[in-house]
Design a protein around this motif. Structure first.
Motif: not given
Lengths: 131, 102
Positions: B74, B6, B32-37, B39-44, B78
């Motif tokens: 994914a 991603m 934005f779509l890919y960066w949002g995903a 960042i969220m997967w980074l936290v995961d 997107g």
């Protein structure tokens, strides 16, 4: 398990706020003199909604992939037993909130940088005009 | 692996967005779509790392293949979201022109 729901809730709220801000800005367009170089709040909020909804869509896809989201009630497999539900709520409170906070933080940083870039461009334009 | 794929997709699209000639393809939305995903997967990934420590970096081959498939799917998902939005908003007016002709 369902960590993306926290960001989904934030995305829904931000979308509503963004629509409201957009409406207000279009109403004020003729009355208040808006600085040409300033990025409107509604535009910045739109960036956040795109980031949030994008992330939510991808993570929802991942959860469907792993079989954690089902097309029938209660839609989340973690809702089937109290132990799983407790684990899911814990994950939402930790990873879910973490995701929403980091995403919002990145967006805030992005807005600050964007404002600086616009201001810098405006300053160099004024300098050129005075020379 | 999903996060890595991603991030690569996000970087590629951002570079493409930066070097674009006009905004008619609305690549910003895909960024934005890919960066949002990402960042969220980074936290995961961070939470998973906190749990597994060094084991996080040596996943089983089966898990890695599954994650690779997930990452690629994914990215494709997107692209489909972006494409549908592009066709519905139709910034170049191509769809409108085609519909008027037929």
């Amino acid at each position: 398990m369902a960590c993306f729901l926290v960001s989904a809730a934030e995305a829904a709220i931000v979308t509503a706020v963004e629509k409201n801000a957009e409406k207000k800005e279009s109403q004020n367009e003729g009355h208040v003199e808006v600085k040409e170089t300033k990025i409107p709040l509604s535009r910045k909020l739109k960036w956040l909604t795109y980031l949030l909804w994008g992330g939510v869509a991808m993570l929802a896809f991942e959860h469907i992939w792993h079989g954690e989201v089902t097309p029938f009630f209660p839609f989340l497999t973690a809702m089937n037993s109290p132990e799983d539900t407790a684990e899911m709520l814990h994950e939402m409170a930790t990873a879910g909130v973490g995701m929403a906070v980091l995403l919002t933080g990145v967006w805030a940083g992005m807005c600050a940088v964007a404002d600086r870039i616009v201001k810098r461009a405006d300053n160099s334009k004024t300098e050129e005009e005075t020379i | 692996m999903t996060l890595l794929i991603m991030v690569f997709a996000a970087v590629t699209v951002t570079v493409k967005w930066y070097t674009r000639k006009d905004d008619s393809m609305k690549l910003g939305i895909l960024c934005f779509l890919y960066w949002g995903a990402s960042i969220m997967w980074l936290v995961d990934a961070l939470f998973e790392y906190a749990e597994l420590r060094a084991d996080y970096f040596s996943p089983a081959l089966e898990d890695m293949v599954n994650d690779t498939f997930l990452g690629l799917s994914a990215v494709a998902f997107g692209l489909v979201i972006w494409l549908v939005r592009l066709l519905v908003t139709d910034p170049r007016g191509s769809v409108r022109r085609m519909l008027k002709q037929s």
